[in-house]
Each structure stands twice: as C-alpha cells, then as structure tokens.
Motif scaffolding. Sequence first.
Motif, PDB file in Angstrom:
ATOM      1  N   LEU A 146      22.587  -0.548  55.265  1.00  0.00           N
ATOM      2  CA  LEU A 146      21.586  -0.888  54.251  1.00  0.00           C
ATOM      3  C   LEU A 146      21.346   0.283  53.291  1.00  0.00           C
ATOM      4  N   VAL A 147      21.234  -0.024  51.999  1.00  0.00           N
ATOM      5  CA  VAL A 147      20.869   0.999  51.019  1.00  0.00           C
ATOM      6  C   VAL A 147      19.367   0.901  50.783  1.00  0.00           C
ATOM      7  N   PRO A 148      18.610   1.926  51.212  1.00  0.00           N
ATOM      8  CA  PRO A 148      17.163   1.848  50.999  1.00  0.00           C
ATOM      9  C   PRO A 148      16.799   2.129  49.540  1.00  0.00           C
ATOM     10  N   PHE A 149      15.626   1.729  49.154  1.00  0.00           N
ATOM     11  CA  PHE A 149      15.118   2.023  47.816  1.00  0.00           C
ATOM     12  C   PHE A 149      14.436   3.380  47.813  1.00  0.00           C
ATOM     13  N   GLU A 150      14.241   3.904  46.610  1.00  0.00           N
ATOM     14  CA  GLU A 150      13.298   4.992  46.409  1.00  0.00           C
ATOM     15  C   GLU A 150      12.110   4.392  45.694  1.00  0.00           C
ATOM     16  N   THR A 151      10.952   4.994  45.866  1.00  0.00           N
ATOM     17  CA  THR A 151       9.773   4.511  45.156  1.00  0.00           C
ATOM     18  C   THR A 151       9.409   5.532  44.095  1.00  0.00           C
ATOM     19  N   VAL A 388       9.006   1.751  54.764  1.00  0.00           N
ATOM     20  CA  VAL A 388       9.168   2.971  55.556  1.00  0.00           C
ATOM     21  C   VAL A 388       7.822   3.664  55.523  1.00  0.00           C
ATOM     22  N   LEU A 389       7.229   3.880  56.709  1.00  0.00           N
ATOM     23  CA  LEU A 389       5.896   4.465  56.674  1.00  0.00           C
ATOM     24  C   LEU A 389       5.933   5.980  56.778  1.00  0.00           C
ATOM     25  N   PHE A 390       4.833   6.581  56.365  1.00  0.00           N
ATOM     26  CA  PHE A 390       4.752   8.035  56.430  1.00  0.00           C
ATOM     27  C   PHE A 390       4.104   8.402  57.748  1.00  0.00           C
ATOM     28  N   SER A 391       4.851   9.178  58.533  1.00  0.00           N
ATOM     29  CA  SER A 391       4.427   9.480  59.885  1.00  0.00           C
ATOM     30  C   SER A 391       3.716  10.827  59.900  1.00  0.00           C
ATOM     31  N   GLN A 392       2.473  10.784  60.315  1.00  0.00           N
ATOM     32  CA  GLN A 392       1.667  12.001  60.303  1.00  0.00           C
ATOM     33  C   GLN A 392       2.036  12.904  61.485  1.00  0.00           C
ATOM     34  N   TYR A 393       2.106  14.241  61.232  1.00  0.00           N
ATOM     35  CA  TYR A 393       2.299  15.198  62.325  1.00  0.00           C
ATOM     36  C   TYR A 393       0.968  15.421  63.032  1.00  0.00           C
ATOM     37  N   PHE A 420       6.406  12.961  57.744  1.00  0.00           N
ATOM     38  CA  PHE A 420       7.769  12.655  57.298  1.00  0.00           C
ATOM     39  C   PHE A 420       7.928  11.141  57.169  1.00  0.00           C
ATOM     40  N   TRP A 421       8.915  10.714  56.402  1.00  0.00           N
ATOM     41  CA  TRP A 421       9.193   9.286  56.277  1.00  0.00           C
ATOM     42  C   TRP A 421       9.861   8.804  57.555  1.00  0.00           C
ATOM     43  N   ARG A 422       9.258   7.870  58.205  1.00  0.00           N
ATOM     44  CA  ARG A 422       9.733   7.410  59.509  1.00  0.00           C
ATOM     45  C   ARG A 422      10.848   6.387  59.291  1.00  0.00           C
ATOM     46  N   ASP A 423      12.011   6.881  58.923  1.00  0.00           N
ATOM     47  CA  ASP A 423      13.051   5.942  58.468  1.00  0.00           C
ATOM     48  C   ASP A 423      13.771   5.252  59.628  1.00  0.00           C
ATOM     49  N   PHE A 424      13.415   5.613  60.870  1.00  0.00           N
ATOM     50  CA  PHE A 424      14.035   4.930  62.013  1.00  0.00           C
ATOM     51  C   PHE A 424      13.112   3.871  62.618  1.00  0.00           C
ATOM     52  N   GLY A 425      11.959   3.645  61.985  1.00  0.00           N
ATOM     53  CA  GLY A 425      11.018   2.656  62.540  1.00  0.00           C
ATOM     54  C   GLY A 425      11.091   1.340  61.786  1.00  0.00           C
ATOM     55  N   PHE A 426      11.071   0.231  62.518  1.00  0.00           N
ATOM     56  CA  PHE A 426      11.182  -1.084  61.883  1.00  0.00           C
ATOM     57  C   PHE A 426      10.098  -2.038  62.365  1.00  0.00           C
ATOM     58  N   GLY A 427       9.043  -1.475  62.930  1.00  0.00           N
ATOM     59  CA  GLY A 427       8.019  -2.300  63.567  1.00  0.00           C
ATOM     60  C   GLY A 427       7.034  -2.932  62.594  1.00  0.00           C
ATOM     61  N   MET A 428       6.688  -2.200  61.501  1.00  0.00           N
ATOM     62  CA  MET A 428       5.722  -2.740  60.542  1.00  0.00           C
ATOM     63  C   MET A 428       6.521  -3.494  59.470  1.00  0.00           C
ATOM     64  N   ALA A 470      11.792   0.452  51.587  1.00  0.00           N
ATOM     65  CA  ALA A 470      11.402   1.500  50.644  1.00  0.00           C
ATOM     66  C   ALA A 470      10.289   2.352  51.224  1.00  0.00           C
ATOM     67  N   PRO A 471      10.302   3.664  50.936  1.00  0.00           N
ATOM     68  CA  PRO A 471       9.168   4.495  51.349  1.00  0.00           C
ATOM     69  C   PRO A 471       7.906   3.960  50.693  1.00  0.00           C
ATOM     70  N   THR A 472       6.848   3.815  51.478  1.00  0.00           N
ATOM     71  CA  THR A 472       5.671   3.105  50.997  1.00  0.00           C
ATOM     72  C   THR A 472       4.457   4.011  51.078  1.00  0.00           C
ATOM     73  N   ARG A 473       3.840   4.206  49.944  1.00  0.00           N
ATOM     74  CA  ARG A 473       2.793   5.223  49.806  1.00  0.00           C
ATOM     75  C   ARG A 473       1.550   4.926  50.624  1.00  0.00           C
ATOM     76  N   GLY A 474       1.189   3.664  50.743  1.00  0.00           N
ATOM     77  CA  GLY A 474      -0.102   3.341  51.353  1.00  0.00           C
ATOM     78  C   GLY A 474      -0.027   2.951  52.813  1.00  0.00           C
ATOM     79  N   LEU A 475       1.009   3.403  53.518  1.00  0.00           N
ATOM     80  CA  LEU A 475       1.177   2.976  54.905  1.00  0.00           C
ATOM     81  C   LEU A 475       1.489   4.195  55.781  1.00  0.00           C
TER      82      LEU A 475
END
Length: 535
Positions: A146-151, A388-393, A420-428, A470-475
Amino acid sequence: MPRRGLQAWVVRIGVVLVAVCSGLSLLYVFACSPRSDDGLAPLPRVNAPTGKEGYQALLQEREEQHRHYISSLQKQISQLKEALEQRSEQLRSMKDSLKLAVGTPPSGPPGGEAGRSRVDLQEFFHSQLARAEVHEGTKLPSEYALVPFETFTLHKVYQLETGLTRHPEEKPVRKDRRDELTETLETALQALNSPWEGGDPAHRRVYSPGDFIEGISRMEKDKGTLYELTFKGDRSREFRRLVFFRPFGPLMKVASETVHTANMLINIVVPLARRVEKFRHFMRNFREVCIRQDRRIHLTVVYFGKDQIKEVKGILDKTSKEMNFRNFTLIQLNEEFSRGRGLDVGARAWRRGNVLLFFCDVDIYFSAEFLNSCRLNAQPGKKVFYPVLFSQYNPHVIYGHNSAIPPIEKQLVIDKDAGFWRDFGFGMTCQYRSDFINIGGFDVDIKGWGGEDVHLYRKYLHSHLLVVRAPTRGLFHLWHEKRCSDELPPEQYKMCMQSKAMNEASHGQLGMLFFRREVEAHLHKQRHQSPDRKS
Ligand SMILES: *[C@@H]1O[C@H](CO)[C@@H](O)[C@H](O)[C@H]1NC(C)=O
C-alpha cells in the motif's frame, strides 16, 4: 439600355425600402407605444400616489433593478475575462512544455507532427490516470504494497517518511515540495472561484487560502501523484472536495464535489473489559468532542464480563443525565475478552440502516476535526479510512520525572520528542457498516489483543475498495505502560520488550537514559568549573 435598367432597379429598391420602413414604424406603434393605464400592472393602486409621482417611483425602481442587473453582468464578465486569461496562460504554458517535450521548433505547423504528439501525450496522461488507484481500489497483495498518503495543511506537512530532519511534522523544507503543494492549492482555488463552477453567480463567495482545511497526497512512482483537497463549504457541516492528478505533467482536475455531513452519524464502537479509569478519561473527551461539539454521534460500548460493569453503567448514566445524551448502547458479553469479537458484535448490533462505524479503543484521544476526516475519507462501497495515529511517548520521559506533566490536552502535540506515527497499527478505522458486513467482518477466532485488525485490513486491501491510509492530526494513542509477562517464551518476550522500548521514548531520549551516568558526571563537572570560568 444598361443605364436605364440600373435606374429602374434603384427606384424599385427605393420603393421597397420605403415600404419596409413604414411597415416597421407601424409595427413599433402597435407593439411598443405606451399602453393605457390598465396595462400597467405593477403600478401601485391602493393607498399610493397615482399619476406622476407613481410613475416616477416606478421608473426609479426599474432603473434600480437595471443598475443591479448591469453590475452583476459586469461582475460576471470580469470573472469570465479573468478565467479566459488563466486558461490561455495554462494553454500557452502547456503548449510550451509540450514543444519542449517533443523537441519541435516553436513555429511548427499546427495540426502537424506537434499536434499529433500533443494528442498522444494527452492520451498518455489520461491512461496514467486510469491506471492509478484513483477511482477504484487496486487489489493489493499485502500491507507492504500500500502507498500511504501524506497530509498537508497551509503551512505543514505530516509525513511517515521523515528523511534527514526526522520530524513527523514540518514546514516543507524542500523547494520542489513547497512549489508542488502551492501550485496544487492555487489551481484548486482557481477551480473553486471559476464562473462555471456552478451555483448562483450573484451569491457565490470567493474562496481564499484561509478556507483550505487540509489535503492528502500520494505518489505512485510509475504513474503520478494524487491530491485530495478539502475546503470549508458555504454552510457549516458542508465541505468542498477537489481531486487532482499530476501524471508527471500538468495537473489534471479529476473531481470537484460538495459533501454535506450534517446527517452523517458516526457510531463509535468501543470494546472494553475492566479498565474503568481509562474509560472515565475516554468519556471526558467524548463529552467535549462528541456531545458538545459534534452532536452527530452514537456510542456503542461492548463490555466483557461482569466485573466492574456497574461502574461503567454508572459513568454512562451520569453522562446521559448531565448532558441530556441518549445515543448510546451498552452490550454486555459473558465471554473472555476478544477485541475482534467485541467490535463485530457492536457493529452488527446497529439495526437502523447503514451507518458510519468508527472502531475505537479507550486509550484513544480524538478531536472534532478527526470526526470530519472520518466522514470525508469513508464512502460506502468505495472507500475505507485507516488513519495513522500519533502515538504518544511516556509523558514522564518527555517532560522529565520531576517537573509537572501538563494536562492531557497540552500533551497532544505532534513533534519528534512527543511521539511517532504508529504506522504499524490498524485498529482504529472508519468504514460503513455495509462494507464491514460485505467483507465478512472480523475473524472472531482470534482471542485477546492483536491480529484481528490486520486480518480485516488485509481483506480490504485484497478487495476493490480504496483504502485511505494517512497520518491523521486529530487522532492520538495515549501512552500506557506495557507489561511483558514473565510467562512469555524468550523469543516473544524479546519482541515484547522491543515494542515496549519503541513506545517509551524517542531514540535520543532513550540514549539520554542509557548514558545517564555520563550525563550526570558531565553536569557535575560543569557545575564545579563554572565559578572559575566566570572570574
Ligand atoms: C443522536 O442520534 C440521532 C440519530 O439517531 C442524531 O440525529 C443526533 O444528532 C444524535 N445526537 C447527538 C448529540 O449526537
């Protein structure tokens, strides 16, 4: 003889002209002479000055109307002129680039060699567009294909591949990237403001960069780049969407549409077992974003077991009472926890026709903007959204153990030290219930956490539905401690620890922890040296 013939001819023409003129004046007398009073319908009759004043008022009104009409026509003319100029400019630049590409001299004969190559090139661009994954999903073998998008927004780009700067979010540093996005945005604004974009010209507003919300783009390296831009619409809860494709040539407009989201209800499905504290936090965000701001939400909680179910019910009832909110369903299952099973039951429980589903966990934080992205990026029978959600440290590492950790809303920033962008997660994911049912739902044999989401994601990749990733700002995925059980076999334990490390802090911060002794020794030395330096 020919002279007399000419005279007779002139006389005859004269007679005919006179006849035509008198006919015309007669016609004028019949058709255009002022009529009697009875014919003047709009003349005010009751309680209004008759005679001269009445006529004058009427004339004034007419004059006013005509003036309005003329000014609106003038506005349209100037818009058309502008558009014509832009078009000619585009045509000129396109011709020039074609000439350059084909290599013929600029004064080549039209319709000749150059004309044919131009047609060929146009056809080629269209075939590239047809081959690209734009209108319909391509069947993909796996998640790696899959080719992901950029936002992107007006000033920022949100990217999974971070390059030299390693920033998950940045102002586009490279000039080519900047120019590319600027050109696309400008072309979109031109299209939105062009006179043939539909709507009533007298009431149309002018779109400006401030109306741009965000765009997503992705490049298929052998075909071209796809752009989808979202603008504010004319009313609240309405959006304008433009799609462009750049086939390594000039931008092509693919689609322009208005999306009305006022009636797009989202059913948020949350599987849960214990974790009541987490749920309390989740509901705090839910109140603000879903009930106060968005107001087009249903919540389905699928609870496993009987443990703490009272507390969960209590939280829901309290919210319901305090916020006057009734759009929720609590389903209780007396089974061992399985995320896939919970979501499956939750999705199927909805009986009122099709609905947009958002599969969500309790440790997720989302904004009202995210809910709109969800509505805009999923379409029944066509598109599913895998943000793609943003994963908080770990906040204790980000902000230091001793200093105060800011409130949760302040923690949610996108930068390289925060997560970091959690690009390996597909749950949401956001998808319509009909698509979920048609694809066969979750594989309910999978127990516990993990695996079920990738399985569903793969089914969509293999299908003809478009998967928007796509990386998603509000998630945001909020940090929580990860436990690696002692019972795990060595190989799995190692994997668990590696994953734990990745979620804990950035490479740089982990380094600071690893080299803490050296860092402290250094600080100590500096403190002792500094008086000497000052003197
Ligand atoms: C509750 O659901 C209905 C549709 O079932 C919807 O029209 C309404 O906007 C929802 N209310 C809130 C506050 O989300």
